[in-house]
Design an enzyme around this catalytic site. Structure first.
Site, PDB file in Angstrom:
ATOM      1  N   ASP A 183       0.854  -1.187   0.000  1.00  0.00           N
ATOM      2  CA  ASP A 183       0.000   0.000   0.000  1.00  0.00           C
ATOM      3  C   ASP A 183       0.886   1.231   0.000  1.00  0.00           C
ATOM      4  O   ASP A 183       2.050   1.178   0.419  1.00  0.00           O
ATOM      5  CB  ASP A 183      -0.921   0.029   1.223  1.00  0.00           C
ATOM      6  CG  ASP A 183      -1.960   1.148   1.130  1.00  0.00           C
ATOM      7  OD1 ASP A 183      -2.636   1.232   0.091  1.00  0.00           O
ATOM      8  OD2 ASP A 183      -2.083   1.939   2.073  1.00  0.00           O
ATOM      9  N   SER A 184       0.330   2.329  -0.484  1.00  0.00           N
ATOM     10  CA  SER A 184       1.081   3.583  -0.492  1.00  0.00           C
ATOM     11  C   SER A 184       1.307   4.097   0.926  1.00  0.00           C
ATOM     12  O   SER A 184       2.177   4.943   1.147  1.00  0.00           O
ATOM     13  CB  SER A 184       0.347   4.634  -1.316  1.00  0.00           C
ATOM     14  OG  SER A 184      -0.928   4.888  -0.763  1.00  0.00           O
ATOM     15  N   GLY A 243      -2.928   9.048  -4.611  1.00  0.00           N
ATOM     16  CA  GLY A 243      -4.152   9.469  -5.281  1.00  0.00           C
ATOM     17  C   GLY A 243      -4.058  10.759  -6.071  1.00  0.00           C
ATOM     18  O   GLY A 243      -4.943  11.058  -6.872  1.00  0.00           O
ATOM     19  N   CYS A 245      -4.179  -1.339  -2.397  1.00  0.00           N
ATOM     20  CA  CYS A 245      -4.219   0.097  -2.681  1.00  0.00           C
ATOM     21  C   CYS A 245      -5.047   0.251  -3.940  1.00  0.00           C
ATOM     22  O   CYS A 245      -4.647  -0.211  -5.017  1.00  0.00           O
ATOM     23  CB  CYS A 245      -2.798   0.625  -2.893  1.00  0.00           C
ATOM     24  SG  CYS A 245      -2.689   2.345  -3.462  1.00  0.00           S
ATOM     25  N   ASN A 246      -6.218   0.838  -3.812  1.00  0.00           N
ATOM     26  CA  ASN A 246      -7.100   0.960  -4.968  1.00  0.00           C
ATOM     27  C   ASN A 246      -6.491   1.823  -6.061  1.00  0.00           C
ATOM     28  O   ASN A 246      -6.690   1.568  -7.250  1.00  0.00           O
ATOM     29  CB  ASN A 246      -8.444   1.538  -4.531  1.00  0.00           C
ATOM     30  CG  ASN A 246      -9.273   0.538  -3.769  1.00  0.00           C
ATOM     31  OD1 ASN A 246     -10.075  -0.184  -4.351  1.00  0.00           O
ATOM     32  ND2 ASN A 246      -9.071   0.474  -2.469  1.00  0.00           N
ATOM     33  N   THR A 247      -5.746   2.851  -5.680  1.00  0.00           N
ATOM     34  CA  THR A 247      -5.126   3.719  -6.669  1.00  0.00           C
ATOM     35  C   THR A 247      -4.127   2.941  -7.515  1.00  0.00           C
ATOM     36  O   THR A 247      -4.120   3.044  -8.748  1.00  0.00           O
ATOM     37  CB  THR A 247      -4.430   4.907  -5.983  1.00  0.00           C
ATOM     38  OG1 THR A 247      -5.387   5.633  -5.207  1.00  0.00           O
ATOM     39  CG2 THR A 247      -3.806   5.832  -7.003  1.00  0.00           C
ATOM     40  N   GLU A 265      -4.015   9.211   7.587  1.00  0.00           N
ATOM     41  CA  GLU A 265      -2.588   8.955   7.817  1.00  0.00           C
ATOM     42  C   GLU A 265      -2.067   9.792   8.988  1.00  0.00           C
ATOM     43  O   GLU A 265      -1.185   9.366   9.734  1.00  0.00           O
ATOM     44  CB  GLU A 265      -1.791   9.258   6.553  1.00  0.00           C
ATOM     45  CG  GLU A 265      -1.998   8.283   5.414  1.00  0.00           C
ATOM     46  CD  GLU A 265      -1.126   7.039   5.516  1.00  0.00           C
ATOM     47  OE1 GLU A 265      -0.045   7.105   6.133  1.00  0.00           O
ATOM     48  OE2 GLU A 265      -1.545   5.984   4.996  1.00  0.00           O
ATOM     49  N   CYS A 294     -11.177   2.591  -1.293  1.00  0.00           N
ATOM     50  CA  CYS A 294      -9.824   2.859  -0.795  1.00  0.00           C
ATOM     51  C   CYS A 294      -9.674   2.080   0.493  1.00  0.00           C
ATOM     52  O   CYS A 294     -10.598   2.075   1.324  1.00  0.00           O
ATOM     53  CB  CYS A 294      -9.619   4.353  -0.544  1.00  0.00           C
ATOM     54  SG  CYS A 294      -8.040   4.763   0.243  1.00  0.00           S
ATOM     55  N   HIS A 350      -8.051   2.664   3.046  1.00  0.00           N
ATOM     56  CA  HIS A 350      -8.101   3.495   4.250  1.00  0.00           C
ATOM     57  C   HIS A 350      -9.534   3.636   4.766  1.00  0.00           C
ATOM     58  O   HIS A 350      -9.759   3.804   5.967  1.00  0.00           O
ATOM     59  CB  HIS A 350      -7.573   4.905   3.959  1.00  0.00           C
ATOM     60  CG  HIS A 350      -6.092   5.013   3.825  1.00  0.00           C
ATOM     61  ND1 HIS A 350      -5.420   4.579   2.708  1.00  0.00           N
ATOM     62  CD2 HIS A 350      -5.145   5.534   4.656  1.00  0.00           C
ATOM     63  CE1 HIS A 350      -4.124   4.824   2.864  1.00  0.00           C
ATOM     64  NE2 HIS A 350      -3.933   5.404   4.028  1.00  0.00           N
TER      65      HIS A 350
END
Length: 270
Positions: A7-8, A40, A70-72, A162, A194, A196
């Site tokens: 993930d980012s 994103g 990570c959807n992005t 975050e 996402c 998150h």
């Protein structure tokens, strides 16, 4: 026999946490590209290059199978990675597939023509990059017809989560839901696109109302992974211990991750 999770930042920890509950004996290598988050707002080329670099490190750590939690990255990089970059003996999977399986009530291996499904009006909440990619709508169109998807880019929400700013995150959820409802007053279902966003699932549900079914990814991805590993046990890599690495400050990311999951998560430098 580790599985990699990328993930980012910290959002993929929601996926890790569910996998750890469902498969406690499965070693997991988690990679957080915290130095470059959020993805994103980046270009597709940037996302591709960063995701490939992180995935290669997970391969080097003994992971033959990597989940882009990570959807992005799944939206902007996965297809290109699978077509031109991933070695034949490795696999990289995204997080859209389990979500679309659940929404359309059909298995991804079902290659019959797209058909009508019960849900007609779907709200998609995601990062600006995921929204602009239209990857979710494209993949959904392979499986279903007659579904109207209204996408809302949720700028600022990942940063707030975050940073651990829950009050700001709740305010942003209400603002983004209000913006979407001006365009789609009565969605039947909402996709939290996402990893998150499961942390704010209650806030999304409250803002959307009790009649909207909210789909969150952590449990769906974990169940899909369990099924995949039963069918492909050869994709368990050589790694033998769970570890967490980050491109950011290990101490800072450890503190935020511990706050994020409300239990100690110790990160090392990538």
């Amino acid at each position: 026999m580790a599985v990699g999770i990328f993930d980012s930042g910290l959002g993929g920890l929601t996926v890790y946490d569910q996998i750890a509950r469902d498969m406690p004996d499965l070693p997991v290598c988690y990679f957080a590209d915290s130095a470059n988050t959020p993805y994103g707002v980046r270009t597709a080329d940037d996302i591709f290059e960063l995701t490939c670099a992180a995935t290669q490190q997970l391969f080097d750590m003994g992971c033959d199978l990597v989940i882009l939690a990570c959807n992005t990255a799944s939206a902007a990089a996965l297809r290109r990675m699978q077509e031109s970059w991933v070695p034949d003996d490795k696999r990289v999977l995204g997080v859209f597939v389990p979500m679309i399986e659940a929404l359309t009530e059909r298995q991804w291996g079902d290659n019959s023509p797209p058909r009508e499904v019960d849900v007609k009006n779907v709200a998609l909440f995601a990062t600006p990059a995921t929204v602009s990619s239209r990857a979710f709508q494209r993949e959904l169109a392979f499986r279903a017809i007659g579904v109207d998807v209204e996408a809302q880019p949720c700028g600022g929400l990942v940063d707030a989560l975050e940073d651990g700013d829950e009050m700001l995150a709740e305010a942003l959820v209400r603002s983004h839901v209000d913006a979407l409802k001006r365009r789609m007053p009565h969605p039947q279902a909402a996709i939290l696109g996402c990893t998150h966003y499961p942390l704010m699932q209650e806030a999304f549900q409250a803002a959307l109302g009790p009649d909207v079914k909210v789909f969150s990814q952590a449990n769906l991805v974990s169940a899909s992974l369990g099924d995949y590993l039963k069918r492909h046990p050869d994709m368990l890599g050589s790694g033998e211990e769970t570890k967490f690495v980050t491109t950011g400050s290990p101490a800072q990311v450890t503190d935020r991750a511990t706050q994020f999951l409300r239990r100690k998560i110790e990160f090392q430098a990538a």
